[in-house]
Design an enzyme around this catalytic site. Structure first.
Site, PDB file in Angstrom:
ATOM      1  CB  CYS A 278      -1.095  -0.017   1.324  1.00 18.87           C
ATOM      2  SG  CYS A 278      -2.717   1.394   1.153  1.00 18.87           S
TER       3      CYS A 278
ATOM      4  CG  HIS B  61      -3.399  -3.550   3.605  1.00 22.25           C
ATOM      5  ND1 HIS B  61      -2.295  -2.782   4.415  1.00 22.25           N
ATOM      6  CD2 HIS B  61      -3.412  -2.644   2.745  1.00 22.25           C
ATOM      7  CE1 HIS B  61      -2.483  -1.561   4.043  1.00 22.25           C
ATOM      8  NE2 HIS B  61      -3.407  -1.600   2.974  1.00 22.25           N
TER       9      HIS B  61
ATOM     10  CD  GLU C 205      -0.484  -5.534   5.955  1.00 25.27           C
ATOM     11  OE1 GLU C 205      -0.959  -4.468   5.988  1.00 25.27           O
ATOM     12  OE2 GLU C 205      -0.598  -6.247   5.058  1.00 25.27           O
TER      13      GLU C 205
END
Length: 220
Positions: free
Chosen positions: A84, A194, A196
């Site tokens: 991002c 994302h 994560e």
């Protein structure tokens, strides 16, 4: 195996990236003002709003002292992942082609999207297979990938398009549905979604963990 996760003023996902990386190896926060990667085998430039996204997203963070080391590390073949805002920083630093522009809606968006793996040969995709479908969230205002058509053609030919949004799921107007790209060597990858946030079944998907797992055999 040790990950270094960069923290800028305004980062907000560095702890999530740290904890995701810790599922497959050791991980440590790297301070933006340092000239030291602290022995990291792989570097993650995480999401957030580095320096408040003033001037242009990622443009100020690109000049942070630690980025000198990240650039040196990347150009020597070290694996670097930009997520991002981190993707925006890597584009501003010239480590990845293209640029990220405001979403066509001109609004912040946060939603789960489907991705298709295009190139499974990068340092960050070797635990996947080309054609795999991944479910990973996006959350951004400036995530529309852009590059001139000749550059996009060259990227396609060189295998530098790593992820595309699944058909009908492009959330921001990115050209050719591009969600993530790599440098020519394949050691530097950036993506707007994302990973994560997709490493635990409690959050709805573990597909993002494959990116972190990929770099371990890549280094071996």
């Amino acid at each position: 195996m040790k990950f270094g996760v960069v923290r800028f003023p305004g980062s907000c996902d560095e702890v999530d990236a740290l904890e995701a990386a810790q599922r497959v190896g050791e991980a440590e926060i790297l301070w933006y003002a340092d000239h030291d990667l602290r022995g990291a085998d792989a570097v993650i430039v995480p999401g957030g709003f580095s320096y408040g996204d003033y001037l242009r997203v990622g443009a100020i963070a690109r000049f942070a002292p630690v980025m000198e080391e990240v650039e040196r590390f990347a150009r020597s073949g070290g694996p670097v992942l930009g997520i991002c805002n981190g993707f925006q920083v890597l584009c501003e630093a010239g480590l990845l082609p293209g640029a990220l522009l405001p979403n066509t809606s001109l609004r912040f968006l946060c939603k789960q999207v489907g991705l298709t793996v295009v190139n499974d040969g990068t340092a960050w995709t070797r635990a996947t297979r080309a054609g795999d479908s991944l479910s990973i969230p996006v959350k951004h205002t400036t995530g529309r990938y852009y590059a001139p058509d000749p550059v996009l053609d060259e990227m396609d030919a060189n295998g530098q398009v790593v992820f595309r949004y699944a058909p009908g799921q492009n959330p921001n107007g990115s050209l050719r549905d591009i969600a993530g790209v790599a440098n020519a060597a394949g050691n530097v990858v950036g993506l707007m979604p994302h990973p994560e946030h997709a490493v635990d079944p409690l959050t709805g998907s573990v597909d993002g963990l494959k990116l972190f797992e990929s770099v371990v055999p890549a280094l071996a």
